[in-house]
Design a protein around this motif. Structure first.
Motif, PDB file in Angstrom:
ATOM      1  N   ARG A   7       0.811  -1.220   0.000  1.00  0.00           N
ATOM      2  CA  ARG A   7       0.000   0.000   0.000  1.00  0.00           C
ATOM      3  C   ARG A   7       0.849   1.277   0.000  1.00  0.00           C
ATOM      4  O   ARG A   7       0.352   2.343  -0.348  1.00  0.00           O
ATOM      5  CB  ARG A   7      -0.902   0.016   1.235  1.00  0.00           C
ATOM      6  CG  ARG A   7      -1.905  -1.127   1.287  1.00  0.00           C
ATOM      7  CD  ARG A   7      -2.656  -1.110   2.608  1.00  0.00           C
ATOM      8  NE  ARG A   7      -3.575  -2.231   2.731  1.00  0.00           N
ATOM      9  CZ  ARG A   7      -4.284  -2.496   3.813  1.00  0.00           C
ATOM     10  NH1 ARG A   7      -4.173  -1.711   4.888  1.00  0.00           N
ATOM     11  NH2 ARG A   7      -5.099  -3.531   3.857  1.00  0.00           N
ATOM     12  N   HIS A  65      -0.778   7.695   8.306  1.00  0.00           N
ATOM     13  CA  HIS A  65      -1.932   6.802   8.401  1.00  0.00           C
ATOM     14  C   HIS A  65      -3.219   7.554   8.755  1.00  0.00           C
ATOM     15  O   HIS A  65      -4.246   6.935   9.046  1.00  0.00           O
ATOM     16  CB  HIS A  65      -1.654   5.717   9.446  1.00  0.00           C
ATOM     17  CG  HIS A  65      -0.476   4.867   9.117  1.00  0.00           C
ATOM     18  ND1 HIS A  65       0.806   5.153   9.544  1.00  0.00           N
ATOM     19  CD2 HIS A  65      -0.370   3.743   8.364  1.00  0.00           C
ATOM     20  CE1 HIS A  65       1.641   4.240   9.087  1.00  0.00           C
ATOM     21  NE2 HIS A  65       0.966   3.379   8.375  1.00  0.00           N
ATOM     22  N   PRO A  67      -6.215   9.588   7.450  1.00  0.00           N
ATOM     23  CA  PRO A  67      -6.874   9.835   6.162  1.00  0.00           C
ATOM     24  C   PRO A  67      -6.926  11.332   5.822  1.00  0.00           C
ATOM     25  O   PRO A  67      -7.416  12.133   6.620  1.00  0.00           O
ATOM     26  CB  PRO A  67      -8.282   9.256   6.369  1.00  0.00           C
ATOM     27  CG  PRO A  67      -8.108   8.240   7.444  1.00  0.00           C
ATOM     28  CD  PRO A  67      -7.058   8.805   8.365  1.00  0.00           C
ATOM     29  N   TYR A  68      -6.440  11.673   4.644  1.00  0.00           N
ATOM     30  CA  TYR A  68      -6.328  13.091   4.283  1.00  0.00           C
ATOM     31  C   TYR A  68      -7.690  13.782   4.243  1.00  0.00           C
ATOM     32  O   TYR A  68      -7.792  14.994   4.460  1.00  0.00           O
ATOM     33  CB  TYR A  68      -5.607  13.235   2.936  1.00  0.00           C
ATOM     34  CG  TYR A  68      -6.427  12.829   1.745  1.00  0.00           C
ATOM     35  CD1 TYR A  68      -7.279  13.735   1.114  1.00  0.00           C
ATOM     36  CD2 TYR A  68      -6.372  11.537   1.232  1.00  0.00           C
ATOM     37  CE1 TYR A  68      -8.044  13.365   0.015  1.00  0.00           C
ATOM     38  CE2 TYR A  68      -7.118  11.154   0.150  1.00  0.00           C
ATOM     39  CZ  TYR A  68      -7.957  12.070  -0.460  1.00  0.00           C
ATOM     40  OH  TYR A  68      -8.712  11.696  -1.539  1.00  0.00           O
ATOM     41  N   ARG A  69      -8.762  13.036   3.977  1.00  0.00           N
ATOM     42  CA  ARG A  69     -10.103  13.644   3.902  1.00  0.00           C
ATOM     43  C   ARG A  69     -10.511  14.281   5.233  1.00  0.00           C
ATOM     44  O   ARG A  69     -11.269  15.258   5.255  1.00  0.00           O
ATOM     45  CB  ARG A  69     -11.142  12.579   3.530  1.00  0.00           C
ATOM     46  CG  ARG A  69     -10.986  11.981   2.141  1.00  0.00           C
ATOM     47  CD  ARG A  69     -12.128  10.996   1.890  1.00  0.00           C
ATOM     48  NE  ARG A  69     -11.975  10.300   0.629  1.00  0.00           N
ATOM     49  CZ  ARG A  69     -11.270   9.183   0.480  1.00  0.00           C
ATOM     50  NH1 ARG A  69     -10.658   8.666   1.525  1.00  0.00           N
ATOM     51  NH2 ARG A  69     -11.188   8.595  -0.687  1.00  0.00           N
ATOM     52  N   CYS A 298      -5.668  10.414  -7.572  1.00  0.00           N
ATOM     53  CA  CYS A 298      -6.649  10.706  -6.522  1.00  0.00           C
ATOM     54  C   CYS A 298      -7.993  11.080  -7.147  1.00  0.00           C
ATOM     55  O   CYS A 298      -8.063  11.920  -8.049  1.00  0.00           O
ATOM     56  CB  CYS A 298      -6.142  11.835  -5.636  1.00  0.00           C
ATOM     57  SG  CYS A 298      -7.188  12.144  -4.205  1.00  0.00           S
ATOM     58  N   ASN A 358       0.059   9.779   2.471  1.00  0.00           N
ATOM     59  CA  ASN A 358      -1.259   9.201   2.706  1.00  0.00           C
ATOM     60  C   ASN A 358      -2.099   9.215   1.432  1.00  0.00           C
ATOM     61  O   ASN A 358      -2.814   8.258   1.137  1.00  0.00           O
ATOM     62  CB  ASN A 358      -1.975   9.960   3.822  1.00  0.00           C
ATOM     63  CG  ASN A 358      -3.329   9.353   4.154  1.00  0.00           C
ATOM     64  OD1 ASN A 358      -4.356   9.826   3.692  1.00  0.00           O
ATOM     65  ND2 ASN A 358      -3.325   8.288   4.942  1.00  0.00           N
ATOM     66  N   ILE A 359      -2.003  10.296   0.672  1.00  0.00           N
ATOM     67  CA  ILE A 359      -2.716  10.366  -0.611  1.00  0.00           C
ATOM     68  C   ILE A 359      -2.192   9.298  -1.557  1.00  0.00           C
ATOM     69  O   ILE A 359      -2.961   8.606  -2.242  1.00  0.00           O
ATOM     70  CB  ILE A 359      -2.576  11.769  -1.236  1.00  0.00           C
ATOM     71  CG1 ILE A 359      -3.226  12.821  -0.335  1.00  0.00           C
ATOM     72  CG2 ILE A 359      -3.201  11.808  -2.631  1.00  0.00           C
ATOM     73  CD1 ILE A 359      -2.952  14.254  -0.757  1.00  0.00           C
ATOM     74  N   LYS A 361      -0.736   6.531  -0.669  1.00  0.00           N
ATOM     75  CA  LYS A 361      -1.131   5.239  -0.092  1.00  0.00           C
ATOM     76  C   LYS A 361      -2.542   4.877  -0.514  1.00  0.00           C
ATOM     77  O   LYS A 361      -2.827   3.729  -0.896  1.00  0.00           O
ATOM     78  CB  LYS A 361      -1.031   5.337   1.429  1.00  0.00           C
ATOM     79  CG  LYS A 361      -1.431   4.088   2.205  1.00  0.00           C
ATOM     80  CD  LYS A 361      -1.026   4.255   3.669  1.00  0.00           C
ATOM     81  CE  LYS A 361      -1.645   3.184   4.561  1.00  0.00           C
ATOM     82  NZ  LYS A 361      -3.054   3.492   4.873  1.00  0.00           N
ATOM     83  N   GLU A 362      -3.438   5.844  -0.475  1.00  0.00           N
ATOM     84  CA  GLU A 362      -4.816   5.571  -0.890  1.00  0.00           C
ATOM     85  C   GLU A 362      -4.884   5.258  -2.377  1.00  0.00           C
ATOM     86  O   GLU A 362      -5.642   4.378  -2.806  1.00  0.00           O
ATOM     87  CB  GLU A 362      -5.712   6.770  -0.580  1.00  0.00           C
ATOM     88  CG  GLU A 362      -7.170   6.492  -0.921  1.00  0.00           C
ATOM     89  CD  GLU A 362      -8.099   7.608  -0.506  1.00  0.00           C
ATOM     90  OE1 GLU A 362      -8.559   8.344  -1.383  1.00  0.00           O
ATOM     91  OE2 GLU A 362      -8.342   7.742   0.705  1.00  0.00           O
ATOM     92  N   GLN A 365      -3.824   1.752  -2.868  1.00  0.00           N
ATOM     93  CA  GLN A 365      -4.895   0.853  -2.423  1.00  0.00           C
ATOM     94  C   GLN A 365      -5.977   0.710  -3.500  1.00  0.00           C
ATOM     95  O   GLN A 365      -6.498  -0.385  -3.730  1.00  0.00           O
ATOM     96  CB  GLN A 365      -5.518   1.370  -1.127  1.00  0.00           C
ATOM     97  CG  GLN A 365      -4.650   1.159   0.103  1.00  0.00           C
ATOM     98  CD  GLN A 365      -5.277   1.743   1.364  1.00  0.00           C
ATOM     99  OE1 GLN A 365      -5.814   2.843   1.342  1.00  0.00           O
ATOM    100  NE2 GLN A 365      -5.205   1.013   2.453  1.00  0.00           N
ATOM    101  N   GLN A 366      -6.287   1.815  -4.154  1.00  0.00           N
ATOM    102  CA  GLN A 366      -7.271   1.787  -5.234  1.00  0.00           C
ATOM    103  C   GLN A 366      -6.772   0.931  -6.393  1.00  0.00           C
ATOM    104  O   GLN A 366      -7.536   0.162  -6.990  1.00  0.00           O
ATOM    105  CB  GLN A 366      -7.568   3.208  -5.713  1.00  0.00           C
ATOM    106  CG  GLN A 366      -8.321   4.053  -4.707  1.00  0.00           C
ATOM    107  CD  GLN A 366      -8.441   5.507  -5.128  1.00  0.00           C
ATOM    108  OE1 GLN A 366      -7.866   5.932  -6.137  1.00  0.00           O
ATOM    109  NE2 GLN A 366      -9.172   6.289  -4.347  1.00  0.00           N
TER     110      GLN A 366
END
Length: 382
Positions: A7, A65, A67-69, A298, A358-359, A361-362, A365-366
């Motif tokens: 990830r 870790h 979440p940027y949101r 993103c 983190n962005i 990493k997400e 993951q996608q």
């Protein structure tokens, strides 16, 4: 375990840690003569930097870790704290060399304007991601968020710190551009910002000296304004292609002012030559490249604007520092991210890169989920 490790963007993380560790080695090499003079300790600056690295890594791993949101929920608090901290600097800040930019907390000094850079990126990314319906309207869409940015800019100029203030304007302008604002609005804002920065630069005598000195530092050496740049030239020329060897810089022996902060790149060029310079440039390129990839992947506009804002913030800082050291721009006092000595600068860079990580990493993951679903579909069809 392997799926968890997949990830992370290891290219991004590897470049960040390589730069930071390289910077720590070079801080020792560049600062031990000054450390002996100031505290009879060659490790004086390295020890202080290690404190900030420890703090920075702790914060980095937490935010990596986080979440940027979720930052969107804290935008009002972040902006409020940023403004209050800048006001505190003006009222009770510590004055160093004629500039009042720091707040002392025990043995450590914090520079709030460094943290404001991240606050501005978060704030503008959030606001413009919500204002897409009005992004083509200057008064209703583009202008209102910039009023707060201009207020922060004014507070930073009271310190005074034109370099940091200019960086904030450039980063802010980049986020406005990427959010989809019209060209005529961008040109108007760019012209106003250029006029404001130019007026501030030319109306302060010491800034005017810097502007003139960088064009011909030898003419102004006797006045002191060209001395630092000349010593930087000598250091870089002395290093040549292969460098003089780690620890063997001559210019750091009280010839080059601030060899461990603003002008650490000159010491790197002298000791490690073109190979040391290329190592730094490659690391910054990898960070910027992986940051852009993360931003493009993103799916949320807030995340894209945030990723690109962080990438350009680091690039502007790097360009300003390298250009000042090499005489391509006036000296601004901006440090080299992750490499120069300075706690606030290091901590802010690590916070920004943790958010970027983190962005990324997400985004990975996608990709993993997408490949898994595609593989599952192929298996089902077979």
């Amino acid at each position: 375990m392997s799926r968890i490790l997949q990830r992370y963007d290891w290219v991004l993380l590897g470049a960040v840690f390589a730069l930071m560790m390289f910077g720590l080695v070079m801080i020792y090499s560049a600062s031990f003569p000054l450390g002996i003079d100031m505290a009879e300790d060659p490790f004086y600056f390295v020890k202080r930097q290690l404190i900030w690295i420890t703090i920075g890594l702790f914060v980095f791993f937490i935010l990596l870790h986080f979440p940027y949101r979720l930052y969107q929920k804290f935008i009002p608090l972040i902006v409020t704290v940023s403004i209050l901290s800048l006001i505190l600097v003006v009222l009770i800040g510590t004055n160093v060399n004629g500039s009042q930019r720091w707040i002392s907390i025990g043995p450590l000094s914090v520079q709030p304007s460094e943290f404001v850079k991240i606050a501005v990126i978060l704030y503008l990314a959030y606001v413009y991601s919500k204002k897409q319906k009005y992004i083509n309207q200057f008064i209703k869409g583009v202008l209102p968020p910039l009023i707060i940015v201009v207020f922060m800019f004014t507070l930073i100029m009271l310190q005074p710190d034109l370099g940091t203030a200019t960086t904030i304007l450039l980063v802010g302008g980049t986020v406005v551009f990427l959010s989809g604002a019209r060209w005529r609005h961008l040109v108007t804002l760019g012209a106003l910002a250029t006029l404001a920065v130019s007026w501030l630069a030319f109306t302060a005598p010491y800034r005017m000296q810097r502007l003139v000195a960088f064009r011909d530092p030898f003419e102004y050496e006797m006045q002191g304004s060209g001395h630092q740049l000349i010593q930087s030239y000598i250091a870089m020329a002395h290093g040549g292609v292969t460098g003089t060897g780690l620890g063997q810089s001559v210019q750091k022996m009280h010839f080059l002012p601030e060899p461990h902060t603003d002008f650490i790149f000159a010491v790197i060029a002298e000791e490690l030559g073109i190979f040391g310079m290329l190592f730094i440039l490659v690391c910054y390129f990898l960070i910027a490249y992986r940051g852009v990839v993360a931003g493009l992947k993103c799916k949320q506009l807030f995340g894209r604007l945030l990723a690109f804002g962080i990438v350009f913030f680091l690039l502007f800082q790097t360009i300003f520092n390298l250009a000042a050291v090499s005489g391509l721009m006036p000296i601004t006092g901006i440090t080299l991210p992750l490499v120069s000595y300075g706690g606030s600068s290091l901590l802010v860079s690590l916070i920004a890169l943790a958010i970027l990580g983190n962005i990324a990493k997400e985004a990975k993951q996608q990709d993993i989920k997408h490949h898994s679903s595609v593989g599952a579909d192929k298996t089902f069809q077979a």
